[in-house]
Design a protein around this motif. Sequence first.
Motif, PDB file in Angstrom:
ATOM      1  N   MET A   1      39.898  53.627  23.510  1.00 42.86           N
ATOM      2  CA  MET A   1      40.111  55.067  23.697  1.00 42.86           C
ATOM      3  C   MET A   1      39.962  55.458  25.161  1.00 42.86           C
ATOM      4  O   MET A   1      40.651  56.363  25.651  1.00 42.86           O
ATOM      5  CB  MET A   1      39.119  55.845  22.835  1.00 42.86           C
TER       6      MET A   1
ATOM      7  N   GLU B   1      44.084  56.419  11.194  1.00 50.70           N
ATOM      8  CA  GLU B   1      42.766  56.520  11.832  1.00 50.70           C
ATOM      9  C   GLU B   1      41.708  57.000  10.846  1.00 50.70           C
ATOM     10  O   GLU B   1      40.538  56.633  10.970  1.00 50.70           O
ATOM     11  CB  GLU B   1      42.830  57.447  13.048  1.00 50.70           C
TER      12      GLU B   1
ATOM     13  N   ARG C   1      47.983  54.469  19.565  1.00 55.53           N
ATOM     14  CA  ARG C   1      46.880  54.581  18.601  1.00 55.53           C
ATOM     15  C   ARG C   1      47.314  54.117  17.212  1.00 55.53           C
ATOM     16  O   ARG C   1      46.553  53.470  16.479  1.00 55.53           O
ATOM     17  CB  ARG C   1      46.378  56.021  18.557  1.00 55.53           C
TER      18      ARG C   1
ATOM     19  N   ASN D   1      49.423  58.796  12.361  1.00 54.40           N
ATOM     20  CA  ASN D   1      48.159  58.496  13.031  1.00 54.40           C
ATOM     21  C   ASN D   1      46.967  59.111  12.298  1.00 54.40           C
ATOM     22  O   ASN D   1      45.890  58.490  12.216  1.00 54.40           O
ATOM     23  CB  ASN D   1      48.194  59.018  14.468  1.00 54.40           C
TER      24      ASN D   1
END
Length: 540
Positions: free
Chosen positions: A408, A389, A442, A385
């Motif tokens: 989010m 991200e 995510r 992640n």
Amino acid sequence: MSSEDVLKSASTLASYNVLLQVMFRVLTFLLNAFTLRFVSKELIGVVNVRLMLLYSTLVFLSREAFRRACLSSEGAGRNWRQVINLLWLTFPVGCVWGVLLVCVWWWVLQAPDPQSIPHYVPAVGLFCLAALTELLAEPLWVLAHAHMFVRLKVIAESLAMIAKCLVTVVMVVSAPQWGLYIFSAAQCVYAGFLLLCYVLYFIHFLGSEEAESKLFPVSHITDLLPSRVHHEPLLNWKLTTLTWSFFKQSFLKQILTEGERYVMTFLNVLNFGDQGVYDIINNLGSMVARFLFLPIEESFYVFFAKVLERGRDVRHQKQEEVSMAAEVLECLLKLVLLIGLIIAVFGYAYSHLALDIYGGELLSSGAGPALLRCYSCYVLLLAINGVTECFVFAAMSKEEVDRYNLVMLGLSASFLLLSYWLTWMLGGIGFILANCCNMALRIIHSIVYIHGYFLQSEYTPLWGLRPHSAVIIALGVSSILTACSESMFCCDGGWLLRLVHVAVGAVCLLGVVVTVFFTETRLVQFVRTQLLPKYSKKHT
């Protein structure tokens, strides 16, 4: 600065950040092991969960959005006067957050028993003061980071951390009855040293021949204060609106990052003693994630933000830079994936031994080993992640950032509900499982975005998430051998059998590393030329 120079500087920054975080984690590791012998686990819980949550929340919400906006490619032709003015808003924003959070910590949250943990109220005020002191260094930090002053950060934070550790050790030994005052004073010393180092460096640097040769945009220390230039707006409106978008996102990201501490603090699902044990194990489990993955994420966010044009289609960007970004992303994904898999495999068999050595029966009995084993698997998700991200936040347009804020928001709400429910059923393990679920969601979102981003190009950086089959076999064999070794040799048969267990793990780890070296040659070349300090120093 060319994209190759940016890559070299980002790699150097990552290398120094890794070394810095290694030192931080080692010092914190030793400090916790030392203080466990002098203070109660309840006091550790109040400091590491309640008070550090106040500190991290105040600092993160006050500066994270400003950092991401001011370091993005939106400021390629930036007016540094306007950027500095914008960065100084971190302090008044921090003051507002400080007043709100201190009121909540004083009057909303349940205070610890003053007989066993005294001085809670002044400790909250001192931690807030320390956070505001650190925010004063924010314009200097961004200037240094944007111009790749990699050694400055290492020296400043190293000195600050050493000073904090010295104050803590001396006061814990000489006056343990002071309780929370010890850790409050140590945190104030840390923030003060950090600010002092940055100020002294820029006083020495500005106006020097080195600054003039680098065409540094600031020439005098007074230029670092907020001011207005004639015929120019006080702030860059585009950068300000981008900051606001990141601010809304940072609020949600903080809930996801520190979610378990918010649940522990506001919902009282664990007592202070259990919070202390959970936090110690959480620090142990996240050690590699914090000192290795986080610096890589921070450093290569700068690289991606400078190389890629935010919000622009990949077909309309310089293909040389797109190619470099795709190659770097693929190598980073492969690197963190392999490290995460190694931690997950070996963490299962060596969690009990690690806790027994570190904290004795206090940590190795009960749910401690199970917590650390779960966290070893969670680290794998953290690793993936962080890199995905990192790329997504550097490539998204302002509108995409705003849309992601809604995602989010949904993740934050589901995480809080899920963590409360799982913790109520499973205790501390519930926190880790809730984190795993949110981190997986995510990652899926980031992978979908990256796939769509490169869909119209020839590049497939997501292949970095597919390790070589020989590496998978080596990890599977190591998992079986180390699990058998733990059941046979660990951990009640004395130190000789423990050493045998360690030796089995060392041989298995060596086999995995050798397999990676001969099968993942492209990754090995990337690590040798871009991440290892002894190679990256040649490019500085």
